[in-house]
Design a protein around this motif. Structure first.
Motif, PDB file in Angstrom:
ATOM      1  N   ALA A 131      -4.212  -1.129 -56.912  1.00 18.24           N
ATOM      2  CA  ALA A 131      -2.887  -0.638 -56.529  1.00 18.24           C
ATOM      3  C   ALA A 131      -1.768  -1.371 -57.268  1.00 18.24           C
ATOM      4  O   ALA A 131      -0.606  -0.981 -57.161  1.00 18.24           O
ATOM      5  CB  ALA A 131      -2.686  -0.773 -55.024  1.00 18.24           C
ATOM      6  N   GLU A 132      -2.092  -2.424 -58.000  1.00 20.21           N
ATOM      7  CA  GLU A 132      -1.068  -3.186 -58.708  1.00 20.21           C
ATOM      8  C   GLU A 132      -0.799  -2.579 -60.084  1.00 20.21           C
ATOM      9  O   GLU A 132      -0.898  -3.229 -61.128  1.00 20.21           O
ATOM     10  CB  GLU A 132      -1.477  -4.651 -58.816  1.00 20.21           C
ATOM     11  CG  GLU A 132      -1.533  -5.345 -57.459  1.00 20.21           C
ATOM     12  CD  GLU A 132      -1.923  -6.809 -57.551  1.00 20.21           C
ATOM     13  OE1 GLU A 132      -2.183  -7.288 -58.683  1.00 20.21           O
ATOM     14  OE2 GLU A 132      -1.976  -7.471 -56.506  1.00 20.21           O
ATOM     15  N   ASN A 133      -0.503  -1.286 -60.067  1.00 16.02           N
ATOM     16  CA  ASN A 133      -0.194  -0.542 -61.279  1.00 16.02           C
ATOM     17  C   ASN A 133       1.004   0.344 -61.023  1.00 16.02           C
ATOM     18  O   ASN A 133       1.335   0.670 -59.881  1.00 16.02           O
ATOM     19  CB  ASN A 133      -1.390   0.321 -61.700  1.00 16.02           C
ATOM     20  CG  ASN A 133      -2.594  -0.513 -62.089  1.00 16.02           C
ATOM     21  OD1 ASN A 133      -2.559  -1.269 -63.049  1.00 16.02           O
ATOM     22  ND2 ASN A 133      -3.673  -0.382 -61.332  1.00 16.02           N
ATOM     23  N   ILE A 134       1.653   0.739 -62.110  1.00 17.52           N
ATOM     24  CA  ILE A 134       2.791   1.653 -61.997  1.00 17.52           C
ATOM     25  C   ILE A 134       2.267   3.080 -61.895  1.00 17.52           C
ATOM     26  O   ILE A 134       1.447   3.502 -62.708  1.00 17.52           O
ATOM     27  CB  ILE A 134       3.722   1.527 -63.212  1.00 17.52           C
ATOM     28  CG1 ILE A 134       4.217   0.088 -63.358  1.00 17.52           C
ATOM     29  CG2 ILE A 134       4.899   2.491 -63.087  1.00 17.52           C
ATOM     30  CD1 ILE A 134       4.971  -0.169 -64.647  1.00 17.52           C
ATOM     31  N   ARG A 135       2.707   3.796 -60.898  1.00 18.68           N
ATOM     32  CA  ARG A 135       2.337   5.208 -60.745  1.00 18.68           C
ATOM     33  C   ARG A 135       3.398   6.073 -61.407  1.00 18.68           C
ATOM     34  O   ARG A 135       4.578   6.038 -61.046  1.00 18.68           O
ATOM     35  CB  ARG A 135       2.215   5.573 -59.268  1.00 18.68           C
ATOM     36  CG  ARG A 135       2.157   7.060 -58.961  1.00 18.68           C
ATOM     37  CD  ARG A 135       0.878   7.719 -59.416  1.00 18.68           C
ATOM     38  NE  ARG A 135      -0.281   7.238 -58.675  1.00 18.68           N
ATOM     39  CZ  ARG A 135      -1.481   7.806 -58.697  1.00 18.68           C
ATOM     40  NH1 ARG A 135      -1.666   8.894 -59.446  1.00 18.68           N
ATOM     41  NH2 ARG A 135      -2.494   7.303 -58.016  1.00 18.68           N
ATOM     42  N   TYR A 136       2.980   6.849 -62.397  1.00 16.92           N
ATOM     43  CA  TYR A 136       3.872   7.792 -63.057  1.00 16.92           C
ATOM     44  C   TYR A 136       3.476   9.216 -62.679  1.00 16.92           C
ATOM     45  O   TYR A 136       2.296   9.556 -62.647  1.00 16.92           O
ATOM     46  CB  TYR A 136       3.798   7.649 -64.577  1.00 16.92           C
ATOM     47  CG  TYR A 136       4.356   6.344 -65.110  1.00 16.92           C
ATOM     48  CD1 TYR A 136       5.731   6.128 -65.162  1.00 16.92           C
ATOM     49  CD2 TYR A 136       3.510   5.336 -65.558  1.00 16.92           C
ATOM     50  CE1 TYR A 136       6.252   4.943 -65.652  1.00 16.92           C
ATOM     51  CE2 TYR A 136       4.017   4.142 -66.053  1.00 16.92           C
ATOM     52  CZ  TYR A 136       5.384   3.949 -66.096  1.00 16.92           C
ATOM     53  OH  TYR A 136       5.899   2.763 -66.579  1.00 16.92           O
ATOM     54  N   PHE A 137       4.475  10.052 -62.418  1.00 19.48           N
ATOM     55  CA  PHE A 137       4.260  11.475 -62.169  1.00 19.48           C
ATOM     56  C   PHE A 137       4.730  12.236 -63.400  1.00 19.48           C
ATOM     57  O   PHE A 137       5.909  12.190 -63.749  1.00 19.48           O
ATOM     58  CB  PHE A 137       5.031  11.930 -60.931  1.00 19.48           C
ATOM     59  CG  PHE A 137       4.653  11.196 -59.674  1.00 19.48           C
ATOM     60  CD1 PHE A 137       3.533  11.568 -58.946  1.00 19.48           C
ATOM     61  CD2 PHE A 137       5.413  10.120 -59.232  1.00 19.48           C
ATOM     62  CE1 PHE A 137       3.175  10.889 -57.788  1.00 19.48           C
ATOM     63  CE2 PHE A 137       5.069   9.440 -58.081  1.00 19.48           C
ATOM     64  CZ  PHE A 137       3.940   9.819 -57.356  1.00 19.48           C
ATOM     65  N   ASP A 138       3.812  12.916 -64.069  1.00 19.69           N
ATOM     66  CA  ASP A 138       4.142  13.623 -65.299  1.00 19.69           C
ATOM     67  C   ASP A 138       4.949  14.892 -65.011  1.00 19.69           C
ATOM     68  O   ASP A 138       4.646  15.633 -64.063  1.00 19.69           O
ATOM     69  CB  ASP A 138       2.874  14.008 -66.065  1.00 19.69           C
ATOM     70  CG  ASP A 138       2.142  12.794 -66.611  1.00 19.69           C
ATOM     71  OD1 ASP A 138       2.805  11.756 -66.833  1.00 19.69           O
ATOM     72  OD2 ASP A 138       0.914  12.873 -66.802  1.00 19.69           O
ATOM     73  N   GLY A 139       5.953  15.147 -65.845  1.00 20.68           N
ATOM     74  CA  GLY A 139       6.702  16.387 -65.740  1.00 20.68           C
ATOM     75  C   GLY A 139       5.849  17.558 -66.195  1.00 20.68           C
ATOM     76  O   GLY A 139       5.020  17.431 -67.104  1.00 20.68           O
ATOM     77  N   ALA A 182       8.656  14.395 -56.757  1.00 25.06           N
ATOM     78  CA  ALA A 182       7.495  14.537 -57.635  1.00 25.06           C
ATOM     79  C   ALA A 182       6.191  14.260 -56.889  1.00 25.06           C
ATOM     80  O   ALA A 182       5.185  14.946 -57.093  1.00 25.06           O
ATOM     81  CB  ALA A 182       7.633  13.591 -58.824  1.00 25.06           C
ATOM     82  N   GLN A 183       6.201  13.261 -56.023  1.00 19.07           N
ATOM     83  CA  GLN A 183       4.995  12.911 -55.272  1.00 19.07           C
ATOM     84  C   GLN A 183       4.586  14.027 -54.318  1.00 19.07           C
ATOM     85  O   GLN A 183       3.409  14.386 -54.230  1.00 19.07           O
ATOM     86  CB  GLN A 183       5.223  11.611 -54.491  1.00 19.07           C
ATOM     87  CG  GLN A 183       4.007  11.164 -53.680  1.00 19.07           C
ATOM     88  CD  GLN A 183       4.205   9.807 -53.028  1.00 19.07           C
ATOM     89  OE1 GLN A 183       4.927   8.955 -53.558  1.00 19.07           O
ATOM     90  NE2 GLN A 183       3.588   9.591 -51.884  1.00 19.07           N
ATOM     91  N   ILE A 184       5.551  14.593 -53.628  1.00 21.59           N
ATOM     92  CA  ILE A 184       5.240  15.677 -52.693  1.00 21.59           C
ATOM     93  C   ILE A 184       4.809  16.927 -53.450  1.00 21.59           C
ATOM     94  O   ILE A 184       3.864  17.625 -53.055  1.00 21.59           O
ATOM     95  CB  ILE A 184       6.450  15.984 -51.789  1.00 21.59           C
ATOM     96  CG1 ILE A 184       6.825  14.750 -50.961  1.00 21.59           C
ATOM     97  CG2 ILE A 184       6.142  17.162 -50.870  1.00 21.59           C
ATOM     98  CD1 ILE A 184       5.727  14.213 -50.066  1.00 21.59           C
ATOM     99  N   ALA A 185       5.485  17.222 -54.553  1.00 19.47           N
ATOM    100  CA  ALA A 185       5.105  18.388 -55.357  1.00 19.47           C
ATOM    101  C   ALA A 185       3.675  18.243 -55.861  1.00 19.47           C
ATOM    102  O   ALA A 185       2.916  19.220 -55.870  1.00 19.47           O
ATOM    103  CB  ALA A 185       6.071  18.558 -56.528  1.00 19.47           C
TER     104      ALA A 185
END
Length: 293
Positions: A175-183, A241-244
């Motif tokens: 969990a010690e990572n950056i979470r990115y949500f791609d467009g 973005a997370q919910i989508a």
């Protein structure tokens, strides 16, 4: 004797007719559903504050207004295609709730979260627009383990990916990572297709950072820019973005710089209107692409 026979015959005929109507409706239902799926799922355009939503809402045709809780949904059309402008309110919680509600109520084909932002990249100026190639939550952090009187060390805090595990994120090293949500690539394609029509600044792809935090410390801003790759910061996009993503709905953040503290760019409220004018063209292009496909 003829009267009872006639009544019995008429009743049987009526039942047969009703069965034929029901069967006919059932047979045509799949085609109607497929057509609705293709042509009538709306595009959601989100804006946090009135200044970031109502200019776009005024561009809609055939507008009706719906309210749910503190959220406002302006339902209308753009080029005869359904578009709903959502005034979400500020912040991550408001945006998450408004996004989930919009998905459940309207079954959108796509969501665009747009509005103003503060610059992190010194190469970007006020009125420049960032297309969210990716969006990230810059407020999800794990602090260092310090005892009383050992101080506070924000630059040593680690990212915390809340979606990495169903267990305790504090104990999971993954969990010690950056979470990115791609467009979404199709939304990005539509946005890039019309970027040359925007003349008040440049349009670039980048990383949008979101948190319920307003950063005014230049060294803190630089830290996020260097460690997260952030182009701008705002307070809503990553939640949407997370919910989508949870509902598998295409999503794109589009944010205009209303100020940039790292290069002295002063706040300009007119950026909110300029961004909505550009996003309107993006929506038109996306509609055009949908109709061609």
């Amino acid at each position: 004797m003829r009267k009872p026979f006639f009544k019995k015959y008429a009743t049987s005929a009526m039942i047969t007719l009703l069965l034929l109507v029901v069967l006919s409706a059932c047979n045509s239902a799949p085609e109607s559903s497929a057509e609705q799926e293709k042509t009538e799922r709306p595009i959601i355009v989100q804006g946090p504050m009135p200044i970031e939503a109502e200019e776009f809402a005024q561009k809609l045709e055939n507008v009706t207004e719906e309210n749910s809780g503190s959220f406002v949904f302006y339902k209308g059309t753009v080029d005869d295609y359904p578009v709903i402008v959502t005034k979400t309110g500020k912040g991550m919680e408001n945006t998450a709730a408004a996004t989930a509600l919009a998905i459940e109520k309207y079954n959108p084909i796509a969501i665009i979260n747009q509005g103003t932002s503060g610059g992190h990249d010194p190469e970007l100026d006020v009125f420049d627009i960032v297309l969210g190639q990716r969006t990230t939550n810059t407020g999800s952090l794990k602090t260092t383990n310090l005892e009383e009187s050992e101080g506070i060390k924000p630059t040593e805090w680690k990212p915390m990916d809340l979606m990495a595990s169903e267990g305790s994120a504090g104990e999971d090293p993954d969990a010690e990572n950056i979470r990115y949500f791609d467009g979404d690539k199709d939304l990005l394609a539509a946005a890039n297709a019309v970027k040359e029509e925007y003349t008040k600044g440049k349009v670039v792809e980048g990383t949008i950072g979101s948190a319920d935090v307003w950063n005014n410390e230049i060294d803190r801003i630089k830290w996020f820019h260097e460690n997260y790759g952030t182009s701008v910061e705002e307070m809503e996009g990553a939640a949407g973005a997370q919910i989508a993503q949870a509902f598998d709905v295409p999503f794109l953040g589009i944010r205009i710089l209303s100020n940039n503290k790292v290069n002295g760019g002063e706040y300009n409220p007119n950026t909110a209107e300029a961004n909505q004018e550009y996003v309107y063209k993006v929506v038109q292009q996306y509609i055009k692409n949908q109709k061609e496909n």
